[in-house]
Design an enzyme around this catalytic site. Structure first.
Site, PDB file in Angstrom:
ATOM      1  N   ASP A  36       0.842  -1.202   0.000  1.00 29.53           N
ATOM      2  CA  ASP A  36       0.000   0.000   0.000  1.00 29.53           C
ATOM      3  C   ASP A  36       0.877   1.252   0.000  1.00 29.53           C
ATOM      4  OD1 ASP A  36      -2.316   1.463   0.041  1.00 29.53           O
ATOM      5  OD2 ASP A  36      -2.722   1.176   2.173  1.00 29.53           O
ATOM      6  N   ASN A  84     -10.567  -2.870  -6.338  1.00 31.54           N
ATOM      7  CA  ASN A  84      -9.720  -2.013  -7.189  1.00 31.54           C
ATOM      8  C   ASN A  84     -10.304  -1.782  -8.588  1.00 31.54           C
ATOM      9  OD1 ASN A  84      -6.535  -3.179  -5.806  1.00 31.54           O
ATOM     10  ND2 ASN A  84      -7.744  -1.386  -5.266  1.00 31.54           N
ATOM     11  N   TRP A  85     -11.310  -2.595  -8.988  1.00 32.26           N
ATOM     12  CA  TRP A  85     -11.957  -2.351 -10.293  1.00 32.26           C
ATOM     13  C   TRP A  85     -12.659  -1.005 -10.317  1.00 32.26           C
ATOM     14  CZ3 TRP A  85     -10.161  -5.044 -14.060  1.00 32.26           C
ATOM     15  CH2 TRP A  85      -9.798  -6.385 -13.901  1.00 32.26           C
ATOM     16  N   ARG A  87     -11.339   1.752  -9.562  1.00 34.70           N
ATOM     17  CA  ARG A  87     -10.368   2.830  -9.866  1.00 34.70           C
ATOM     18  C   ARG A  87     -10.524   3.314 -11.316  1.00 34.70           C
ATOM     19  NH1 ARG A  87      -4.994   2.342  -6.285  1.00 34.70           N
ATOM     20  NH2 ARG A  87      -6.085   1.762  -4.377  1.00 34.70           N
ATOM     21  N   LEU A 210      -7.112  -4.948   7.347  1.00 33.04           N
ATOM     22  CA  LEU A 210      -6.796  -6.164   6.575  1.00 33.04           C
ATOM     23  C   LEU A 210      -7.309  -6.083   5.139  1.00 33.04           C
ATOM     24  CD1 LEU A 210      -7.248  -9.188   9.007  1.00 33.04           C
ATOM     25  CD2 LEU A 210      -5.154  -8.395   7.909  1.00 33.04           C
ATOM     26  N   GLU A 222       0.829 -13.010  12.622  1.00 31.49           N
ATOM     27  CA  GLU A 222       1.342 -11.810  13.300  1.00 31.49           C
ATOM     28  C   GLU A 222       1.291 -10.670  12.293  1.00 31.49           C
ATOM     29  OE1 GLU A 222       2.170 -11.632  16.477  1.00 31.49           O
ATOM     30  OE2 GLU A 222       1.793 -13.787  16.749  1.00 31.49           O
TER      31      GLU A 222
HETATM   32  C1  FPP Z   1      -1.721   0.132  -3.393  1.00 35.10           C
HETATM   33  O1  FPP Z   1      -1.342   1.482  -3.470  1.00 35.10           O
HETATM   34  C2  FPP Z   1      -1.143  -0.647  -4.488  1.00 35.10           C
HETATM   35  C3  FPP Z   1      -1.867  -1.230  -5.486  1.00 35.10           C
HETATM   36  C4  FPP Z   1      -3.335  -1.150  -5.556  1.00 35.10           C
HETATM   37  C5  FPP Z   1      -1.226  -1.963  -6.607  1.00 35.10           C
HETATM   38  C6  FPP Z   1       0.025  -2.732  -6.312  1.00 35.10           C
HETATM   39  C7  FPP Z   1       0.613  -3.181  -7.600  1.00 35.10           C
HETATM   40  C8  FPP Z   1       1.918  -3.129  -7.959  1.00 35.10           C
HETATM   41  C9  FPP Z   1       2.988  -2.728  -7.043  1.00 35.10           C
HETATM   42  C10 FPP Z   1       2.356  -3.481  -9.365  1.00 35.10           C
HETATM   43  C11 FPP Z   1       2.082  -4.855  -9.892  1.00 35.10           C
HETATM   44  C12 FPP Z   1       2.338  -5.992  -8.970  1.00 35.10           C
HETATM   45  C13 FPP Z   1       2.971  -7.170  -9.248  1.00 35.10           C
HETATM   46  C14 FPP Z   1       2.929  -8.268  -8.249  1.00 35.10           C
HETATM   47  C15 FPP Z   1       3.729  -7.424 -10.471  1.00 35.10           C
HETATM   48  P1  FPP Z   1      -2.454   2.611  -3.570  1.00 35.10           P
HETATM   49  O2  FPP Z   1      -2.601   2.996  -4.999  1.00 35.10           O
HETATM   50  O3  FPP Z   1      -3.717   2.149  -2.913  1.00 35.10           O
HETATM   51  O4  FPP Z   1      -1.762   3.756  -2.737  1.00 35.10           O
HETATM   52  P2  FPP Z   1      -2.449   4.893  -1.843  1.00 35.10           P
HETATM   53  O5  FPP Z   1      -3.171   4.192  -0.727  1.00 35.10           O
HETATM   54  O6  FPP Z   1      -1.291   5.704  -1.383  1.00 35.10           O
HETATM   55  O7  FPP Z   1      -3.373   5.658  -2.747  1.00 35.10           O
END
Ligand code: FPP
Length: 260
Positions: A36, A84-85, A87, A210, A222
């Site tokens: 995150d 996340n869809w 977004r 979570l 943990e």
């Molecule tokens: C959360 O940050 C992160 C994600 C929703 C995407 C994570 C994906 C990657 C790192 C790239 C692809 C992964 C792999 C395994 C190849 P956020 O956008 O929710 O951040 P924020 O809470 O600061 O807005």
């Protein structure tokens, strides 16, 4: 120090010191990570959110390789939730593109490190070219015997649990199943069937949630929450999380060894 660990830390560095403090006989068997903070990392630099996701790939590479070399049995990364869809389409497109880029570029490293790759969740929801790339990586690493690397995609834990319950019901109706459902028979219907439950769940960027991730499997995990944003997460943060885990008194609802 195992020979393969020598190549992942600079002798005399802070990382080497952190690594030397770990008890290699008590590593978590399964580490699960809620990655995150990509958006915030980008915002701090006045860049678009997708810049943070791209930078997050560097952390993914480092954590995957380091975990495998350490001897962690299973690593699960939460890359894309069902929520996340919601977004913006451009952000989703970029994330899918990064996933393809990662898979194309990294299969060789997965091979070299004997890592078995698999997608968990509902990868069938993803665009076809992404599914094809996932399939390719899964097939070409299928026989590897080292760390299992799960990437959670279009993943939601409640959906996983409901799907498992429905599969059990269907099997019962088909006469394949008799007697009561047990915790073990239920767990066998989850995406992580046959894998140890996570011992350690890491969440970056400081949120204490979570977020619908491995709710069943993480029952006794943990939790390690770090303020570090995912694009800044490096091996030293992983070592620190494992050191934190090794300092915990895991009681599973019983008494600690010291007081019993
Ligand atoms: C959360 O940050 C992160 C994600 C929703 C995407 C994570 C994906 C990657 C790192 C790239 C692809 C992964 C792999 C395994 C190849 P956020 O956008 O929710 O951040 P924020 O809470 O600061 O807005």
């Amino acid at each position: 120090m195992k020979p393969e660990l020598r190549d992942i830390v600079e002798p005399g560095s802070e990382e080497a010191e952190l690594l030397a403090r770990l008890d290699m006989d008590r590593l978590p068997r399964h580490v699960a990570v809620i990655m995150d903070g990509n958006g915030r990392w980008a915002a701090q630099r006045r860049r678009p959110r997708v810049f943070g996701h791209r930078q997050g790939l560097i952390s993914v590479r480092e954590v995957v390789e380091t975990s495998a070399r350490l001897g962690v049995g299973v690593l699960t990364l939460y890359a894309f939730s069902r929520e996340n869809w919601k977004r913006p389409p451009r952000e989703i497109e970029t994330l899918m593109g990064l996933l393809v880029e990662y898979l194309r570029g990294e299969v060789k490293t997965l091979e070299e490190n004997d890592i078995r790759f698999q997608a968990i969740g509902r990868p069938g929801d993803l665009p076809l070219p992404v599914q094809e790339e996932l399939e390719r990586a899964t097939t070409s690493t299928r026989d590897n015997q080292g760390m299992i690397f799960n990437v959670a995609l279009s993943y939601g834990s409640r959906t996983e649990i409901v799907d498992a319950a429905n599969r059990l019901l269907a099997r019962r109706e088909a006469g394949e199943l008799s007697g009561p459902i047990t915790e073990d028979s239920f767990a066998d219907e989850l995406y992580t069937a046959g894998q140890p439950d996570p011992d350690l769940v890491i969440r970056t960027s400081g949120e204490l949630r979570l977020s619908n991730f491995l709710l069943w499997q993480a029952a006794y995990a943990e939790l390690h929450v770090t303020p570090t944003l995912w694009p800044d997460f490096r091996k030293r943060h992983l070592f620190a999380a494992i050191a934190d885990f090794q300092g915990r008194d895991r009681r599973y609802g019983g008494l600690s060894e010291e007081t019993s």
